[in-house]
Design a protein around this motif. Sequence first.
Motif, mmCIF file in Angstrom:
data_model
loop_
_atom_site.group_PDB
_atom_site.id
_atom_site.type_symbol
_atom_site.label_atom_id
_atom_site.label_comp_id
_atom_site.label_asym_id
_atom_site.label_seq_id
_atom_site.Cartn_x
_atom_site.Cartn_y
_atom_site.Cartn_z
ATOM 1 N N ILE A 1 86.987 58.718 35.809
ATOM 2 C CA ILE A 1 86.295 59.777 36.679
ATOM 3 C C ILE A 1 86.963 61.170 36.716
ATOM 4 O O ILE A 1 86.235 62.071 36.295
ATOM 5 C CB ILE A 1 85.936 59.345 37.990
ATOM 6 C CG1 ILE A 1 84.919 57.894 37.981
ATOM 7 C CG2 ILE A 1 85.449 60.555 38.852
ATOM 8 C CD1 ILE A 1 84.977 57.254 39.497
ATOM 9 N N LYS A 2 88.279 61.123 36.741
ATOM 10 C CA LYS A 2 88.939 62.382 36.703
ATOM 11 C C LYS A 2 88.721 63.164 35.475
ATOM 12 O O LYS A 2 88.711 64.467 35.364
ATOM 13 C CB LYS A 2 90.607 62.181 37.057
ATOM 14 C CG LYS A 2 91.340 63.360 37.145
ATOM 15 C CD LYS A 2 92.435 63.323 37.710
ATOM 16 C CE LYS A 2 93.602 64.309 37.623
ATOM 17 N NZ LYS A 2 94.997 64.201 38.196
ATOM 18 N N SER B 1 85.108 64.518 34.667
ATOM 19 C CA SER B 1 84.625 65.387 35.592
ATOM 20 C C SER B 1 85.229 66.915 34.958
ATOM 21 O O SER B 1 84.620 67.625 35.282
ATOM 22 C CB SER B 1 85.104 65.294 36.899
ATOM 23 O OG SER B 1 86.587 65.510 36.850
#
Length: 73
Positions: free
Chosen positions: A67-68, A71
Amino acid sequence: MADRKSPDDKPQPDGSEMGWRALGYLLSGIIFWGGVGYLVDLWLGLPKVGLLVGMLVGAAAGMYLLIKQMSKL
């Protein structure tokens, strides 16, 4: 001269590259932390509790990194 791209322009990854990256993050997290949990089981003499916890922590860590990373795109 208008065709030239600046050196800061990075090509966007295609779908397959992002998919392989996601798979790599998830599998490496599960395998690494599962192995750490297995070693804790051997060290403390537990009945595969550390392996299960390690695999769950590895899956969560892999999803967090995924997710990091996604993003940023």
